[in-house]
Design an enzyme around this catalytic site. Sequence first.
Site, PDB file in Angstrom:
ATOM      1  CG  ASP A 188      67.796  76.996 -16.203  1.00  0.00           C
ATOM      2  OD1 ASP A 188      67.979  78.095 -15.671  1.00  0.00           O
ATOM      3  OD2 ASP A 188      67.058  76.121 -15.728  1.00  0.00           O
ATOM      4  CG  HIS A 232      64.414  74.724  -9.249  1.00  0.00           C
ATOM      5  ND1 HIS A 232      63.835  75.439 -10.257  1.00  0.00           N
ATOM      6  CD2 HIS A 232      63.831  75.191  -8.090  1.00  0.00           C
ATOM      7  CE1 HIS A 232      62.943  76.281  -9.749  1.00  0.00           C
ATOM      8  NE2 HIS A 232      62.933  76.148  -8.433  1.00  0.00           N
ATOM      9  CG  HIS A 282      59.549  73.126 -17.762  1.00  0.00           C
ATOM     10  ND1 HIS A 282      58.348  73.176 -17.106  1.00  0.00           N
ATOM     11  CD2 HIS A 282      60.343  74.045 -17.177  1.00  0.00           C
ATOM     12  CE1 HIS A 282      58.415  74.103 -16.175  1.00  0.00           C
ATOM     13  NE2 HIS A 282      59.612  74.637 -16.180  1.00  0.00           N
TER      14      HIS A 282
END
Length: 387
Positions: free
Chosen positions: A318, A228, A267
Amino acid sequence: MNEVVSAPQPMGQTGLRDAVVGDTRLSSINGEKGELIYRGIDIHDLARSSTFEEVAYLLWFDALPSKANLDAFRADLNKRRALPQKLVDVLRDIPRDGTPMDALRTAVSALGLFDTNVNDMSRDAQVEKALTLTALFPSILAAYYRISQGLDPIASDPSADTAANFLYMFTGTMPDANAARVLDVSLILHADHGMNASTFAAIVTASTLSDMYSAVTSAIGTLKGPLHGGANEGVIHNLLEIGEMANVDSWVNRKLAAHEKIMGFGHAVYKAYDPRATELKRIAKETGAAAGTTTWVDMTERMEQAVWNAKQLYPNVDLYSASVYYTLGIPTAYFTPVFAISRVAGWSAHIMEQYADNKLLRPRANYVGARGMTYVPLAERRENVKL
Ligand code: COA
């Protein structure tokens, strides 16, 4: 007559991928189209034109603030940034070898103990707590950093907003307008994201009618994981390991051949380009150019290409935030905490939404274990070789 016991039917781990936990009016992802909206407004518009404070206000109060609303909101946040001395003592006393996410989780849990109004569940009290938590995240993290460096925490600057204040309290120097805006845009992009794992953890806790500090503590522990929020730290570790542009392709191919996950890609919901990655790629390039080095963003872009060529995986939020934070001079261990500084706005909004229309969240699991086993008295049992 013996009971007929049907064999358990394994269904594997579903990861709750298609489960819908309930209604929300806060944010929505269209994973096929690569779209994200907060309260109906496209993330690209918010990233280019708004501020983190406007977004927090939008999420909590379901409307963009007027100028007067926004000024009052910013002033209210700034009024709450001073850390209670008892919390500074906690930050001084906890081990230095934990991560800043551990420190943040511990500090938020402690804050719940210091709040004498912790169990007031009225909407006004919820908003108070959301404001306090959102105001204090930057202060907690900056204080923990400075204490770990043998320095004293410094007070916030009431003329600066969340992004600038974090960098100021962290480094002791007010950032220039560009650096502050870059971090501000990153905070906008991370503020909410549908029913992600940490938000789910937060609302599960809230659904038991536990207090907001407990719910946010659950969320911080969940955000920390490398699948995460922790992925942005993994990205920079990878870039540093790769070292130079010439090594990118072979490194990527080696990892994929070994079936290793590469942080910053893939994802659970997006099956298209993550719109936050589009914005972060843009600001990563701008930040690199302003700092006079585009090495990290160039290597990241090459990595994106290599992963796409080999496995057709899109980057996620990210991937490019890592080089943005690195170029801003934020230490790697603070990348995920920066994510938390923003996401606390979304967590608070979801927690308040949960309290407003609560139902205890209590799913079931598919039991695939044994049935009809006999209880064997202790004296008759054989040694358990599994221990
Ligand atoms: N690197 C390499 N392969 C990846 C990958 C990655 N980052 N993400 C997914 N894959 C591969 C899986 O190995 C799987 O391949 P296979 O079909 O050959 O077995 C396929 O893509 C589907 O992956 P799966 O794990 O089912 O996707 P998911 O939707 O359940 O998982 C994540 C989503 C986020 C957990 C996953 O993409 C991941 O671990 N990414 C890295 C961590 C990260 O960046 N997290 C931040 C998310 S914002």
